[in-house]
Structures are given as C-alpha cells and as structure tokens.
Design an enzyme around this catalytic site. Sequence first.
Site, short mmCIF file in Angstrom:
data_model
loop_
_atom_site.label_atom_id
_atom_site.label_comp_id
_atom_site.label_asym_id
_atom_site.label_seq_id
_atom_site.Cartn_x
_atom_site.Cartn_y
_atom_site.Cartn_z
N GLU A 153 21.41 16.70 9.19
CA GLU A 153 20.41 17.70 9.58
C GLU A 153 20.47 18.85 8.59
OE1 GLU A 153 17.85 18.00 12.05
OE2 GLU A 153 17.54 19.66 10.64
N ARG B 100 18.42 21.68 8.87
CA ARG B 100 18.25 22.96 9.56
C ARG B 100 19.61 23.58 9.85
NH1 ARG B 100 13.23 23.76 12.44
NH2 ARG B 100 12.45 21.65 12.66
N THR C 167 12.69 20.02 16.03
CA THR C 167 11.52 20.82 16.38
C THR C 167 11.57 21.21 17.85
OG1 THR C 167 10.16 19.70 14.73
CG2 THR C 167 8.99 20.78 16.53
N CYS C 168 11.89 20.25 18.71
CA CYS C 168 11.84 20.47 20.16
C CYS C 168 12.68 21.69 20.58
CB CYS C 168 12.33 19.21 20.88
SG CYS C 168 12.53 19.44 22.64
N GLY D 262 -5.64 20.62 22.99
CA GLY D 262 -4.58 19.66 23.36
C GLY D 262 -3.44 20.42 24.01
N VAL D 263 -2.29 19.75 24.07
CA VAL D 263 -1.15 20.31 24.79
C VAL D 263 -0.68 21.64 24.18
CG1 VAL D 263 1.11 19.75 25.73
CG2 VAL D 263 -0.44 17.93 25.11
N GLY E 59 -3.05 18.69 16.26
CA GLY E 59 -2.24 17.49 16.18
C GLY E 59 -1.09 17.63 15.20
N ALA F 264 9.21 14.20 23.01
CA ALA F 264 10.67 14.22 22.86
C ALA F 264 11.32 13.10 23.68
CB ALA F 264 11.21 15.58 23.30
N HIS G 77 9.69 17.94 54.51
CA HIS G 77 8.67 18.94 54.77
C HIS G 77 9.34 20.30 54.84
CE1 HIS G 77 5.10 20.86 56.36
NE2 HIS G 77 5.86 21.41 57.31
P1 NAI Z 1 -3.38 17.07 20.42
O1 NAI Z 1 -3.60 15.83 19.67
O2 NAI Z 1 -2.80 17.03 21.79
O3 NAI Z 1 -4.75 17.91 20.51
C1 NAI Z 1 -5.46 18.29 19.36
C2 NAI Z 1 -6.88 18.68 19.77
O4 NAI Z 1 -7.53 19.24 18.64
C3 NAI Z 1 -7.73 17.50 20.22
O5 NAI Z 1 -8.28 17.77 21.48
C4 NAI Z 1 -8.78 17.38 19.12
O6 NAI Z 1 -10.02 16.90 19.59
C5 NAI Z 1 -8.90 18.82 18.61
N1 NAI Z 1 -9.44 18.94 17.25
C6 NAI Z 1 -9.11 18.21 16.16
N2 NAI Z 1 -9.83 18.60 15.09
C7 NAI Z 1 -10.65 19.61 15.49
C8 NAI Z 1 -11.63 20.42 14.85
N3 NAI Z 1 -11.93 20.30 13.54
N4 NAI Z 1 -12.29 21.36 15.58
C9 NAI Z 1 -12.02 21.51 16.91
N5 NAI Z 1 -11.09 20.77 17.56
C10 NAI Z 1 -10.40 19.83 16.87
O7 NAI Z 1 -2.45 17.95 19.44
P2 NAI Z 1 -1.50 19.20 19.67
O8 NAI Z 1 -1.86 19.96 20.89
O9 NAI Z 1 -1.49 19.90 18.37
O10 NAI Z 1 -0.10 18.54 19.93
C11 NAI Z 1 0.53 17.74 18.91
C12 NAI Z 1 1.51 16.77 19.50
O11 NAI Z 1 2.63 17.45 20.06
C13 NAI Z 1 0.90 15.92 20.58
O12 NAI Z 1 1.24 14.58 20.35
C14 NAI Z 1 1.53 16.43 21.83
O13 NAI Z 1 1.68 15.40 22.79
C15 NAI Z 1 2.86 16.97 21.36
N6 NAI Z 1 3.28 18.06 22.24
C16 NAI Z 1 3.65 17.81 23.51
C17 NAI Z 1 3.98 18.81 24.38
C18 NAI Z 1 4.33 18.47 25.77
O14 NAI Z 1 4.62 17.32 26.04
N7 NAI Z 1 4.30 19.41 26.70
C19 NAI Z 1 3.96 20.22 23.97
C20 NAI Z 1 3.52 20.39 22.63
C21 NAI Z 1 3.21 19.34 21.80
#
Ligand code: NAI
Length: 463
Positions: free
Chosen positions: A33, A35, A41-42, A178-179, A268, A317, A442
């Site tokens: 590693e 870092r 990252t997580c 997204g998330v 993403g 993760a 409950h």
């Molecule tokens: P994501 O893939 O979940 O969402 C990206 C969003 O950006 C999509 O809805 C897409 O349609 C939109 N997008 C793409 N290009 C665009 C554009 N030019 N204009 C407007 N909208 C656009 O990606 P995100 O949120 O960045 O997450 C990345 C990864 O990290 C994912 O695989 C996610 O599952 C993971 N992650 C998971 C977490 C959790 O489990 N709680 C927390 C943070 C990240």
Amino acid sequence: MASYDVIIIGAGPGGYVSAIRCAQLGLKTAIVEGRETLGGTCLNIGCIPSKALLHATHMLHEAEHNFAGMGLKGKSPSVDWNQMKSYKEDVVGQNTGGVEFLMKKNKIDWLKGWASIPAAGQVKVGDETHTAKNIVVATGSVPSSLPGVEVDEKVVVTSTGALDLPKIPKKMVVIGAGVIGLELGSVYARLGSEVTVVEYMDAVCPGMDKDVQRGFKRILEKQGLNFIMGAAVQGVEASKTKAKVKYQPKKGGDEEVIDADVVLVATGRKPYADGLGLDALGVKLTERGQIATDAQWRTNVPGIFAIGDVIEGPMLAHKAEDEGMAVADVIAGKHGHVNYGVIPGVVYTTPEVATVGATEDALKAEGRAIKVGKFNFMANARAKAVHQAEGGFVKLIVDKETDRILGAAIIGPGAGDLIHELCVAMEFGASAEDVALTCHAHPTYSEAVREAALACGGGAIHS
Ligand code: NAI
C-alpha cells in the site's frame, strides 16, 4: 527482498480482507500500500468519512427540524465546519488504525510504497523486488470525470475534494444523481448549501425500480435538493472561486448554464491499475478497461488474480471483501464462492435506501411471473416516532408460483441493516411465507419487512 505465498496489491476492503483470510489459512502474506494509511478509498476518502458527515449533518437536521416538536427547546446548534471535519478525520483514523492493528495481529507484512509487477511471481516496491507464488491485484477505482470538465479538487471536485472543502459552499451543483451525488448532496443541503443535482437520465439512481426512484427523489426534494433531470452536462467553466455548469436538455432546446461555488462531479468511477505494468505482462482487460478474470478471479496470466473495483461487477466495498475472502480460499486450494445475485446496495441518506437481488421492472420486462408485496412505513409505529415514515416502504418481489424471494427494495429508517434479513432469506432460498411466519419484535422497523412478506400472501395486517 522476501518470499511470500501471496502478495496482495492494494489495502482497501478487498485487499486487506483478503490478506487476513490468506493469513488465517496459513499462507505467508504481504500487502502493498502506497498511501500513508491502510483501508483504501473506502476508509480514507469514501464510505467512512462520508458516513461521519452524514451522521453529523443528520443530527443538525434533527435539531433544526424536529427537536422543538419533541419538546427539546433551545437554540439550534451552529456549525463549526473545521470541528466537523476533524471529527470525520478522527473516525477515519480510528478505522485505518484498526486495519493496521489487524495486519500486525495476523503477521501480514505491510510493504510500504507503490507496487509494480515486473514478471509473474515478482512484485517490486521501491527498490526491492519480492517474490510471490500468487499475486492478488486489488487496486480499486478512481473517479471518472466528463469531457470538458477539469477537476481541480477545489472548485470542481470529486468525492475526494467534497469531503474536505475549506468552507461550506453557498451554491453547489452536483453532476450525477447516483449514490455519491445524492449522499454528498444531502450532506451539503443539510449544511445550508443550495444544492442542484443535474442528471442525464430521467430518474435518480440508475438501475433501481421506478417506484423506488420516484419515492426517493420526492423525499430528497422535500429535504431541499433541487433536480434538473434529462440534462447532459457538456462542460464546466471554472475560475478560482466560481464555476458555470453548461448542460443540454435531452428533450432539445438551447444549452443552459447554472452558476456554482463548488461543482461535485459524481458521474461514476473507473478501474485503477496504473503503474502495475499489466500491459507488458499481457494481462487481458475487458472492453470497459476492467481486468478480465475467470469465475475464480484468475487473470489470463498464471499466478495473478484480481478482485474488487478493478474487475467487473458493482463497485462496492462489500463485493470486494467477499471476493477477497473467496480468492484466498481459491489460492489455498479450497472452493471460493461469491453469490453475485445477493449483493445488497445501500444509499446512506436519511432515510436510507437499500436494494438486493432482481428488480420488479427487470423481471417484468423479462416476462417472468412475479408477485409484489409492498408495505408503507406510514403504518409502522417506530418509523413514525423517528420522523422517517413518510414516503418510505418495503417491497418484496417474489416468484408467483414458488413464492421464493427474488429481490427487495427498502426506503426507510435503517434500510441498510433491514435489507440483510432478506439477503439471508435469499441465501437460504426462502419464500415470502417463511419471512411472514417468522416472529418480528414489536415495535421495530423490521415489522415492515414482515408486513411486506405478508402482503405477498394473504395480506398485510396494518394496511
Ligand atoms: P453512479 O454510476 O452511481 O451515478 C452516476 C450518475 O451520473 C448516473 O446517474 C449517470 O446517468 C449520471 N451522468 C453521467 N454522465 C452525465 C452527464 N454528462 N450529465 C449528467 N449526468 C451524468 O456513480 P457515482 O455516484 O459517482 O458512484 C460511483 C461508484 O461508487 C458507484 O459504483 C457506486 O455504487 C459506488 N459508491 C457506492 C456507495 C454506497 O454503496 N453507498 C457510496 C459511494 C459510491
């Protein structure tokens, strides 16, 4: 120089969990590693710091919106942003320190630095080349930006910069619903920023069922997030302190512009394996730039395995952790297995959103005969007591003939924990009736899961 049974490259949840399992199985193990702290990252710049900020800002939201109604009178707390960030760093430090302790406890050598693989069976870290019978690549992913959008981690930030902004922006534009966009957008909305989320699709959280997307968006709108849907971001023009986000409405019309103090790019992530020398080794990649593996995480080069975000599948993760344990089993000559059909996904907003297995929309599109049982949290006493009933529900999707649970979605308090009852049920091939016949205490949120299971059969009690 030392010789190992296994060298794991990358100490995120995939890599460090794999290292522990390898050591438990009696393999001489090292982890590389670069870092300064373990956890990837997580732990350092992802899941863990964001959860600290989500927790702190949820508390603020409760104080501002719900305390008075519960008879808790007095001034709302004011935000000391630097203190909130140091609390977040403290949470991160406790966790990364915990991983370091686990490495020592399991006698795993931490090779500090960035690795490359000069040849199969060799890992170079700094000036030293170590030998390993097996190498596991667990190097994860990095944020992917858009053409025309240059990230400076100050005004135009990824999640990394968003977790450490020098001050709370007045106006934040989030690209991508997204998330990451929704979790961090929630944090800043609760801190008082005017947050606008610009999303290319017509719904939030791609891949979820439409009713979940709609319900979730409505809840976030009530919390003050603004959405511009069906809008493709074309570029961002940034100065030292401000930015302009240009987007094209999908339905046509002129390009539009919105101003922001900070732009969060959350469109993403992409696999990261730079500097390892995989090209020279002839390691095959998929069309999407992921390391290609077989069902046992072997690359096409003997002795080199890969797991986690750097291979295909959801970038989560816990998916990486499961692969980390399974690949250790494979290396030790056992049968490593991951059930990709039962990997939960959780969005840690308030309320949380959690899903597992197949969606109703996808199964219907396939023409599969299914039943759907749904139960609203409005009829769950516990959820009402914590102000998280409105708009939330549990939905079970089951096979019409056999009643076997095929998938589930939950919007509601503790959804990220509740979903695991259904994960276990699915792993055991349970029917909705099995869940419905199980006594649930409950008053708990989990009663809503049972009620949704009842709704797949004779009917829920409280609806
Ligand atoms: P994501 O893939 O979940 O969402 C990206 C969003 O950006 C999509 O809805 C897409 O349609 C939109 N997008 C793409 N290009 C665009 C554009 N030019 N204009 C407007 N909208 C656009 O990606 P995100 O949120 O960045 O997450 C990345 C990864 O990290 C994912 O695989 C996610 O599952 C993971 N992650 C998971 C977490 C959790 O489990 N709680 C927390 C943070 C990240």
